[in-house]
Scaffold this motif. Structure first.
Motif, PDB file in Angstrom:
ATOM      1  N   GLU A 174       0.828  -1.151   0.144  1.00 20.86           N
ATOM      2  CA  GLU A 174       0.241   0.136   0.119  1.00 20.86           C
ATOM      3  C   GLU A 174       0.896   1.318  -0.133  1.00 20.86           C
ATOM      4  O   GLU A 174       2.011   1.348   0.353  1.00 20.86           O
ATOM      5  N   LYS A 175       0.172   2.248  -0.560  1.00 24.19           N
ATOM      6  CA  LYS A 175       0.804   3.703  -0.287  1.00 24.19           C
ATOM      7  C   LYS A 175       0.049   4.007   0.974  1.00 24.19           C
ATOM      8  O   LYS A 175      -0.906   3.848   1.238  1.00 24.19           O
ATOM      9  N   ILE A 176       0.894   4.605   1.869  1.00 22.57           N
ATOM     10  CA  ILE A 176       0.563   5.054   3.321  1.00 22.57           C
ATOM     11  C   ILE A 176       0.569   6.439   3.513  1.00 22.57           C
ATOM     12  O   ILE A 176       1.347   7.249   2.828  1.00 22.57           O
ATOM     13  N   ARG A 177      -0.052   7.194   4.590  1.00 23.53           N
ATOM     14  CA  ARG A 177       0.103   8.268   4.852  1.00 23.53           C
ATOM     15  C   ARG A 177       0.629   8.186   6.484  1.00 23.53           C
ATOM     16  O   ARG A 177       0.761   7.126   7.099  1.00 23.53           O
ATOM     17  N   PHE A 178       1.209   9.385   6.740  1.00 23.05           N
ATOM     18  CA  PHE A 178       1.868   9.130   8.136  1.00 23.05           C
ATOM     19  C   PHE A 178       1.119  10.129   9.103  1.00 23.05           C
ATOM     20  O   PHE A 178       0.481  11.252   8.935  1.00 23.05           O
ATOM     21  N   GLU A 179       1.406   9.632  10.511  1.00 22.41           N
ATOM     22  CA  GLU A 179       0.706  10.679  11.706  1.00 22.41           C
ATOM     23  C   GLU A 179       1.167  11.966  11.668  1.00 22.41           C
ATOM     24  O   GLU A 179       0.565  13.105  11.847  1.00 22.41           O
ATOM     25  N   SER A 180       2.392  11.901  11.286  1.00 19.89           N
ATOM     26  CA  SER A 180       3.176  13.325  11.573  1.00 19.89           C
ATOM     27  C   SER A 180       3.073  14.231  10.234  1.00 19.89           C
ATOM     28  O   SER A 180       3.438  13.600   9.113  1.00 19.89           O
ATOM     29  N   ASP A 181       2.645  15.333  10.216  1.00 21.96           N
ATOM     30  CA  ASP A 181       2.659  16.205   9.071  1.00 21.96           C
ATOM     31  C   ASP A 181       3.878  16.645   8.495  1.00 21.96           C
ATOM     32  O   ASP A 181       4.160  16.549   7.277  1.00 21.96           O
ATOM     33  N   ALA A 182       5.057  16.532   9.531  1.00 21.97           N
ATOM     34  CA  ALA A 182       6.308  16.989   9.195  1.00 21.97           C
ATOM     35  C   ALA A 182       6.757  15.681   8.220  1.00 21.97           C
ATOM     36  O   ALA A 182       7.514  15.802   7.223  1.00 21.97           O
ATOM     37  N   GLU A 183       6.790  14.444   8.819  1.00 23.32           N
ATOM     38  CA  GLU A 183       7.192  13.311   8.261  1.00 23.32           C
ATOM     39  C   GLU A 183       6.225  13.078   6.900  1.00 23.32           C
ATOM     40  O   GLU A 183       6.826  12.615   5.644  1.00 23.32           O
ATOM     41  N   GLN A 184       5.028  13.173   6.903  1.00 24.60           N
ATOM     42  CA  GLN A 184       4.167  13.012   5.419  1.00 24.60           C
ATOM     43  C   GLN A 184       4.905  14.251   4.645  1.00 24.60           C
ATOM     44  O   GLN A 184       5.062  13.687   3.434  1.00 24.60           O
ATOM     45  N   SER A 185       5.299  15.443   4.708  1.00 27.22           N
ATOM     46  CA  SER A 185       5.729  16.242   3.949  1.00 27.22           C
ATOM     47  C   SER A 185       7.277  15.995   3.211  1.00 27.22           C
ATOM     48  O   SER A 185       7.315  15.841   2.157  1.00 27.22           O
ATOM     49  N   ILE A 186       7.823  15.261   4.277  1.00 28.22           N
ATOM     50  CA  ILE A 186       9.116  14.640   3.870  1.00 28.22           C
ATOM     51  C   ILE A 186       9.086  13.476   2.832  1.00 28.22           C
ATOM     52  O   ILE A 186       9.704  13.512   1.960  1.00 28.22           O
ATOM     53  N   GLN A 187       8.294  12.470   3.163  1.00 27.28           N
ATOM     54  CA  GLN A 187       8.140  11.444   2.581  1.00 27.28           C
ATOM     55  C   GLN A 187       7.312  11.764   1.129  1.00 27.28           C
ATOM     56  O   GLN A 187       7.837  11.116   0.277  1.00 27.28           O
ATOM     57  N   THR A 188       6.572  12.590   0.947  1.00 24.24           N
ATOM     58  CA  THR A 188       5.659  12.976  -0.291  1.00 24.24           C
ATOM     59  C   THR A 188       6.826  13.672  -1.249  1.00 24.24           C
ATOM     60  O   THR A 188       6.928  13.310  -2.270  1.00 24.24           O
ATOM     61  N   ARG A 189       7.921  14.615  -0.498  1.00 25.43           N
ATOM     62  CA  ARG A 189       8.798  15.143  -1.329  1.00 25.43           C
ATOM     63  C   ARG A 189       9.480  14.388  -2.050  1.00 25.43           C
ATOM     64  O   ARG A 189      10.082  14.363  -3.037  1.00 25.43           O
ATOM     65  N   LEU A 190      10.345  13.264  -1.147  1.00 26.83           N
ATOM     66  CA  LEU A 190      11.158  12.289  -1.773  1.00 26.83           C
ATOM     67  C   LEU A 190      10.455  11.394  -2.757  1.00 26.83           C
ATOM     68  O   LEU A 190      11.065  11.038  -3.676  1.00 26.83           O
ATOM     69  N   HIS A 191       8.982  11.165  -2.764  1.00 24.00           N
ATOM     70  CA  HIS A 191       8.215  10.372  -3.672  1.00 24.00           C
ATOM     71  C   HIS A 191       8.312  11.172  -4.912  1.00 24.00           C
ATOM     72  O   HIS A 191       8.599  10.504  -5.988  1.00 24.00           O
ATOM     73  N   HIS A 192       8.060  12.468  -4.665  1.00 25.14           N
ATOM     74  CA  HIS A 192       8.212  13.169  -6.239  1.00 25.14           C
ATOM     75  C   HIS A 192       9.571  13.422  -6.716  1.00 25.14           C
ATOM     76  O   HIS A 192       9.450  13.335  -7.839  1.00 25.14           O
ATOM     77  N   GLU A 193      10.513  13.462  -5.952  1.00 30.10           N
ATOM     78  CA  GLU A 193      11.902  13.287  -6.378  1.00 30.10           C
ATOM     79  C   GLU A 193      12.156  12.135  -7.196  1.00 30.10           C
ATOM     80  O   GLU A 193      12.892  11.970  -8.167  1.00 30.10           O
ATOM     81  N   PHE A 194      11.541  11.043  -6.636  1.00 28.05           N
ATOM     82  CA  PHE A 194      11.770   9.851  -7.360  1.00 28.05           C
ATOM     83  C   PHE A 194      10.943   9.676  -8.498  1.00 28.05           C
ATOM     84  O   PHE A 194      11.762   9.319  -9.511  1.00 28.05           O
ATOM     85  N   LYS A 195       9.818  10.207  -8.694  1.00 26.02           N
ATOM     86  CA  LYS A 195       9.324  10.511  -9.892  1.00 26.02           C
ATOM     87  C   LYS A 195      10.097  11.412 -10.882  1.00 26.02           C
ATOM     88  O   LYS A 195      10.289  10.900 -12.312  1.00 26.02           O
ATOM     89  N   ARG A 196      10.650  12.396 -10.376  1.00 24.12           N
ATOM     90  CA  ARG A 196      11.505  13.353 -11.365  1.00 24.12           C
ATOM     91  C   ARG A 196      12.613  12.707 -11.940  1.00 24.12           C
ATOM     92  O   ARG A 196      12.952  12.793 -13.121  1.00 24.12           O
ATOM     93  N   ALA A 197      13.308  11.853 -10.817  1.00 22.11           N
ATOM     94  CA  ALA A 197      14.622  11.067 -11.304  1.00 22.11           C
ATOM     95  C   ALA A 197      14.061   9.910 -12.390  1.00 22.11           C
ATOM     96  O   ALA A 197      15.135   9.544 -13.173  1.00 22.11           O
ATOM     97  N   ASN A 198      12.799   9.646 -12.622  1.00 20.07           N
ATOM     98  CA  ASN A 198      12.338   8.436 -13.570  1.00 20.07           C
ATOM     99  C   ASN A 198      11.992   9.391 -14.607  1.00 20.07           C
ATOM    100  O   ASN A 198      11.204   8.533 -15.609  1.00 20.07           O
ATOM    101  N   GLY A 199      12.148  10.706 -14.887  1.00 15.61           N
ATOM    102  CA  GLY A 199      11.537  11.223 -15.972  1.00 15.61           C
ATOM    103  C   GLY A 199      10.283  12.077 -16.265  1.00 15.61           C
ATOM    104  O   GLY A 199       9.695  12.664 -17.115  1.00 15.61           O
ATOM    105  N   TYR A 200       9.606  11.906 -15.111  1.00 14.50           N
ATOM    106  CA  TYR A 200       8.228  12.788 -14.960  1.00 14.50           C
ATOM    107  C   TYR A 200       8.512  14.216 -14.674  1.00 14.50           C
ATOM    108  O   TYR A 200       9.465  14.541 -13.964  1.00 14.50           O
ATOM    109  N   SER A 201       7.814  15.058 -15.470  1.00  6.64           N
ATOM    110  CA  SER A 201       7.933  16.334 -15.567  1.00  6.64           C
ATOM    111  C   SER A 201       6.891  16.948 -14.029  1.00  6.64           C
ATOM    112  O   SER A 201       6.097  16.207 -13.720  1.00  6.64           O
ATOM    113  N   ASP A 202       7.269  18.218 -13.502  1.00  4.52           N
ATOM    114  CA  ASP A 202       6.255  18.729 -12.696  1.00  4.52           C
ATOM    115  C   ASP A 202       4.808  18.563 -13.045  1.00  4.52           C
ATOM    116  O   ASP A 202       3.858  18.629 -12.141  1.00  4.52           O
ATOM    117  N   LEU A 203       4.715  18.983 -14.267  1.00  7.06           N
ATOM    118  CA  LEU A 203       3.103  18.983 -14.919  1.00  7.06           C
ATOM    119  C   LEU A 203       2.475  17.545 -14.792  1.00  7.06           C
ATOM    120  O   LEU A 203       1.362  17.416 -14.455  1.00  7.06           O
TER     121      LEU A 203
END
Length: 259
Positions: A174-203
């Motif tokens: 599963e994709k999960i969410r986190f109890e902590s807003d701070a951790e949620q923000s960090i993990q989401t940012r890292l997931h988006h960086e993973f996508k960018r590293a795989n060639g996805y654009s911001d759009l």
């Protein structure tokens, strides 16, 4: 699915460009357009997917029992179905793949036909909430439960637990969410960086997120754990995590576990 098992049809190797241009906002659907690019989409979108799939084979080999049923619920194109197929060592097991998308099932049949395992695979195009479950030793929900109505998840897991033999297992990714807003923000940012590293654009990232946020409803790890135990499983453990994606094992106690 290993490289040696991939079909060579150009149709199955299309690059995911579904969200590369401006489009009208609409909810994400597993239709024919998604099915055509799904192998590329999930590989570039889900961190750890290429690790989870072969490990499903390893786990299945450990837990599949003679004469039992093994289910892949939400099988899509059959990557986890094929992993289970190659992990099953008992010729009298029944392997069932279920998906409610006819486009996914059609292409899944294509992959199954090209695979070299002799174990039959029974594919069903139906809602997993309606699937009859019985005498199961291994069931897989590989990034599937997150698309089920939250109010119906407990009932589905209870039916799976009730159908699971002692010593059997549910593999839940599963994709999960986190109890902590701070951790949620960090993990989401890292997931988006993973996508960018795989060639996805911001759009592409932005439009895909808008399309899927009302369809894919993530929950916390504790919510999953508590519900699995309440459903009737005896032990829940996380065997894999990468950013905000996890895979868990929910186990039914076997005869030796209670001694």
């Amino acid at each position: 699915m290993s490289e040696s098992r991939k079909p060579h049809s150009p149709l199955e190797q299309l690059t995911d460009r579904l969200f590369a241009t401006e489009r009208k906002p609409e909810d994400f659907r597993f239709d024919a357009s998604v099915a055509r690019v799904f192998p590329d989409m999930i590989r570039r979108s889900v961190p750890g997917y290429t690790t989870v799939i072969p490990m499903i084979e390893v786990i299945t080999e450990q837990y599949a029992q003679p004469g039992s049923h093994c289910y892949d619920l939400g099988c899509s194109l059959g990557a986890s179905t094929l992993a289970m197929r190659h992990g099953i060592r008992h010729t009298d097991c029944t392997l069932v793949g279920v998906d409610n998308s006819s486009a996914m099932i059609e292409r899944c049949e294509h992959y199954i036909a090209l695979d070299d395992s002799p174990l039959p695979v029974h594919l069903r195009c139906e809602d997993i909430l309606d699937t009859e479950l019985m005498d199961a030793s291994v069931t897989t929900l590989n990034f599937t439960l997150q698309f089920v109505d939250p109010g119906k998840r407990a009932g589905l897991l209870s039916r799976i637990a009730e159908a699971t033999r002692p010593g059997g297992v549910l593999i839940l990714s599963e994709k999960i969410r986190f109890e902590s807003d701070a951790e949620q923000s960090i993990q989401t940012r890292l997931h988006h960086e993973f996508k960018r590293a795989n060639g996805y654009s911001d759009l592409e990232i932005s439009q895909k997120r808008t399309a899927i946020e009302q369809v894919l409803i993530p929950e916390t790890l504790e919510a999953h754990r508590s519900r699995l135990l309440a459903a009737g499983f005896d032990q829940v453990l996380v065997w894999y995590q990468c950013f905000n994606f996890v895979s868990m094992l929910a186990l039914k106690a076997g005869p030796t576990d209670s001694e």
